[in-house]
Design a protein around this motif. Structure first.
Motif, PDB file in Angstrom:
ATOM      1  N   LEU A  69      20.481  -0.380 -20.730  1.00 21.81           N
ATOM      2  CA  LEU A  69      21.615   0.329 -20.148  1.00 21.81           C
ATOM      3  C   LEU A  69      21.438   0.494 -18.641  1.00 21.81           C
ATOM      4  N   VAL A  70      20.271   1.006 -18.229  1.00 26.92           N
ATOM      5  CA  VAL A  70      19.993   1.184 -16.798  1.00 26.92           C
ATOM      6  C   VAL A  70      19.935  -0.178 -16.106  1.00 26.92           C
ATOM      7  N   LEU A  71      19.284  -1.126 -16.755  1.00 28.22           N
ATOM      8  CA  LEU A  71      19.153  -2.456 -16.165  1.00 28.22           C
ATOM      9  C   LEU A  71      20.522  -3.101 -15.949  1.00 28.22           C
ATOM     10  N   ALA A  72      21.401  -2.976 -16.956  1.00 28.55           N
ATOM     11  CA  ALA A  72      22.726  -3.577 -16.833  1.00 28.55           C
ATOM     12  C   ALA A  72      23.510  -2.976 -15.677  1.00 28.55           C
ATOM     13  N   GLY A  73      23.347  -1.666 -15.457  1.00 24.48           N
ATOM     14  CA  GLY A  73      24.059  -1.016 -14.362  1.00 24.48           C
ATOM     15  C   GLY A  73      23.569  -1.418 -12.991  1.00 24.48           C
ATOM     16  N   ARG A  88      11.880 -13.274  -3.713  1.00 26.66           N
ATOM     17  CA  ARG A  88      10.474 -13.104  -4.071  1.00 26.66           C
ATOM     18  C   ARG A  88      10.018 -11.680  -3.802  1.00 26.66           C
ATOM     19  N   ARG A  89      10.484 -11.089  -2.724  1.00 22.71           N
ATOM     20  CA  ARG A  89      10.116  -9.708  -2.405  1.00 22.71           C
ATOM     21  C   ARG A  89      10.581  -8.758  -3.513  1.00 22.71           C
ATOM     22  N   MET A  90      11.820  -8.938  -3.987  1.00 21.58           N
ATOM     23  CA  MET A  90      12.320  -8.101  -5.069  1.00 21.58           C
ATOM     24  C   MET A  90      11.517  -8.316  -6.347  1.00 21.58           C
ATOM     25  N   LEU A  91      11.112  -9.548  -6.581  1.00 13.19           N
ATOM     26  CA  LEU A  91      10.306  -9.862  -7.760  1.00 13.19           C
ATOM     27  C   LEU A  91       8.984  -9.104  -7.735  1.00 13.19           C
ATOM     28  N   LEU A  92       8.327  -9.082  -6.598  1.00 13.76           N
ATOM     29  CA  LEU A  92       7.020  -8.431  -6.488  1.00 13.76           C
ATOM     30  C   LEU A  92       7.139  -6.912  -6.592  1.00 13.76           C
ATOM     31  N   ILE A  93       8.175  -6.354  -5.973  1.00 13.42           N
ATOM     32  CA  ILE A  93       8.384  -4.901  -6.090  1.00 13.42           C
ATOM     33  C   ILE A  93       8.670  -4.529  -7.547  1.00 13.42           C
ATOM     34  N   GLY A  94       9.524  -5.314  -8.186  1.00 14.19           N
ATOM     35  CA  GLY A  94       9.858  -5.048  -9.578  1.00 14.19           C
ATOM     36  C   GLY A  94       8.662  -5.168 -10.493  1.00 14.19           C
ATOM     37  N   ALA A 120      13.259   4.181 -16.643  1.00 16.70           N
ATOM     38  CA  ALA A 120      12.585   3.808 -15.397  1.00 16.70           C
ATOM     39  C   ALA A 120      12.198   2.333 -15.409  1.00 16.70           C
ATOM     40  N   MET A 121      11.802   1.829 -16.565  1.00 17.57           N
ATOM     41  CA  MET A 121      11.513   0.400 -16.671  1.00 17.57           C
ATOM     42  C   MET A 121      12.750  -0.431 -16.372  1.00 17.57           C
ATOM     43  N   GLY A 122      13.928   0.096 -16.721  1.00 12.42           N
ATOM     44  CA  GLY A 122      15.165  -0.622 -16.445  1.00 12.42           C
ATOM     45  C   GLY A 122      15.423  -0.794 -14.963  1.00 12.42           C
ATOM     46  N   VAL A 123      15.028   0.208 -14.161  1.00 14.24           N
ATOM     47  CA  VAL A 123      15.214   0.120 -12.707  1.00 14.24           C
ATOM     48  C   VAL A 123      14.429  -1.058 -12.151  1.00 14.24           C
ATOM     49  N   PHE A 124      13.155  -1.153 -12.535  1.00 17.34           N
ATOM     50  CA  PHE A 124      12.309  -2.232 -12.012  1.00 17.34           C
ATOM     51  C   PHE A 124      12.597  -3.561 -12.712  1.00 17.34           C
TER      52      PHE A 124
END
Length: 510
Positions: A69-73, A88-94, A120-124
């Motif tokens: 749900l969080v991930l989809a949003g 790549r930067r977003m990948l590493l932060i996630g 919280a896992m959905g955010v990353f």
């Protein structure tokens, strides 16, 4: 420059990659494996979580759905941020955030804490999911190589789903349920080391300004609607559901109007005018609904009714998951020569047959038939997902790969939510309607038995032998009746996906 001109220019600049590109693909498969393992493991860990944390039926659905749900949003937002600031930067932060939160969720003391951890896992996770596909789009500019790379990407999802039950089964037989969340750490640490060395950074060379209003509207369109679907599946129609749907629709309309008005929109709405893009997104969504819905009720049937251990239940599904991998790879040379309007519907015929076999197996109580059902389902889903995901990327220019990937992943995650809420909700409602409780149960025991199948089995453990056997039999009959009904709904959804593919998918450019 128009979308068609940008796609044509990208084709003229296409170059074949060498060993370094394929090595980068291997690195990008690590988060893909993790996400798919995590989804499957959770389905098989759910009975143990239900027995230990004692969630209500609603909380049990939220444990599964808080993450998607969080991930989809956030997927569209994170995909656009990747286009702007670097994929790549977003990948590493996630990856960093996902590993840390997963480790904390492994020790959640209550159902509420686990739901918060999953959110919280959905955010990353929203940073991870679109990054992998968009980076593949940037690395593999040659169409033939990209087809194979997408097939490997889809096969990694299937391989993770196949590996999840086996690895998860071993963990669940020797350790507490929280061990399944600790899998993220050994998978993502190598990614954090190797990605900076092998995966090239890519981004949109001409990004638009960061539009906070578009971000809020995209979340406002997704979250209320998905939440409303969840509430409807559990509680039926209410005034709150109407308000949520209205809020989501209004936010969606405003989001679209804003994108059309902006000079450089967060999401290029012209993508949806292409049948190969919008049709593929719908096929993705409906296919995932069918797959996740199947796993939701079959994992409980195998463990709580048939009596298999988590590992045995996982092994029972491995043949179907293996065929999902094989079909995704076999369809690559076929899709290069045959129109997707023929390939995808033909593949989904197997999935329809699989769901009909589920209905027969639940009626007959046959485990071999259930295994055969998932084998058929796997063949169809594996081929359809490979073709549709490749078409999504082929329909978008490289500069917008993050946003296009995010739309595809949004369909995937919304499908995951719908798989558990719609099919799971139908199952829960049918289970309660068909459950004939034996006489003599206390009010608390009856309430627990009505909540979930796991609650009924746990209640039976505290009863006298005859009463326990009666309750287990009644719960099993009610659950399997609900699963048979859910299977027929799943078959209808796959038929709809096949019709969408046959009528919307365009002949892809080679």
């Amino acid at each position: 420059m128009t979308l068609t001109q940008e796609l044509t220019l990208a084709d003229t600049r296409a170059q074949r990659v060498g060993w370094r590109g394929w090595a980068a693909l291997v690195v990008l498969m690590l988060p893909v494996l993790l996400i798919s393992v995590d989804n499957t493991v959770l389905s098989f860990a759910l009975p143990q979580i239900a027995l230990e944390l004692g969630p209500t039926a609603t909380q049990q659905l939220w444990i599964v759905d808080a993450y998607p749900l969080v991930l989809a949003g956030l997927l569209v937002t994170m995909g656009t941020l990747g286009d702007r600031f670097g994929r790549r930067r977003m990948l590493l932060i996630g990856a960093t955030g996902f590993a840390l939160v997963s480790a904390l969720s492994a020790f959640a003391p209550t159902a509420g804490a686990l739901i918060a951890g999953r959110a919280a896992m959905g955010v990353f996770g929203a940073m991870l999911m679109p990054s992998t596909l968009s980076l593949i789009r940037g690395i593999f500019t040659d169409r033939a190589q990209r087809r194979l790379a997408i097939a490997v990407w889809a096969a990694a999802f299937s391989a993770g789903a196949a590996l999840g039950p086996v690895v998860g089964g071993v963990l669940l037989e020797h350790f507490a349920w929280g061990s399944v969340f600790l899998l993220a750490v050994p998978v993502l640490v190598p990614l954090l080391v190797l990605a900076p060395l092998l995966v090239p950074e890519s981004s949109d060379p001409h990004p638009g300004r960061l539009d906070a209003i578009s971000i809020l509207l995209s979340m406002g369109a997704m979250v209320p609607v998905v939440y409303a679907i969840k509430e409807f599946a559990v509680h039926g129609p209410t005034a709150l559901i109407g308000v949520l749907v209205a809020a989501g629709v209004c936010s969606g309309v405003l989001f679209v109007r804003r994108q059309l008005a902006l000079d450089v929109p967060m999401l290029d709405m012209a993508l949806f005018r292409r049948g190969s893009f919008s049709g593929s997104v719908l096929v993705n969504l409906l296919s995932v609904v069918a797959l996740v819905g199947f796993l939701y009720f079959v994992s409980q049937h195998l463990q709580l009714i048939v009596g298999l251990s988590p590992m045995q239940a996982g092994l029972a599904l491995v043949p179907g998951l293996a065929l999902m991998i094989v079909s995704g790879l076999v369809v690559v040379p076929i899709s290069a020569r045959v129109s997707p309007r023929i390939v995808v519907p033909s593949a989904l015929v197997f999935s329809v047959a699989g769901y009909l076999l589920v209905w027969v197996s639940m009626t007959a109580g046959s485990l071999p038939l259930l295994v055969a059902a998932f084998m058929n389902l796997g063949i169809g889903i594996g081929a359809a997902e490979t073709v549709s995901n490749e078409l999504v990327l082929a329909s978008a220019p490289p500069s917008k790969a993050g946003a296009a990937s995010a739309v595809s992943e949004t369909a995937y995650e919304v499908g995951a939510v719908l798989g558990t809420t719609v099919i799971g909700g139908i199952l829960a409602a049918t289970y309660r309607a068909n459950l004939a409780l034996p006489a003599g149960l206390s009010a608390d025991a009856a309430a627990s038995a009505r909540e979930t199948l796991a609650g009924a089995m746990a209640t039976a453990d505290g009863l006298a032998p005859d009463a326990a056997a009666s309750l287990r039999e009644a719960a099993a009959l009610a659950f399997d009746a609900g699963a048979g009904c859910a299977a027929l709904i799943g078959a209808v959804l796959v038929v709809v996906a096949a019709v969408v593919a046959a009528t919307t998918l365009e002949e892809s450019r080679r």
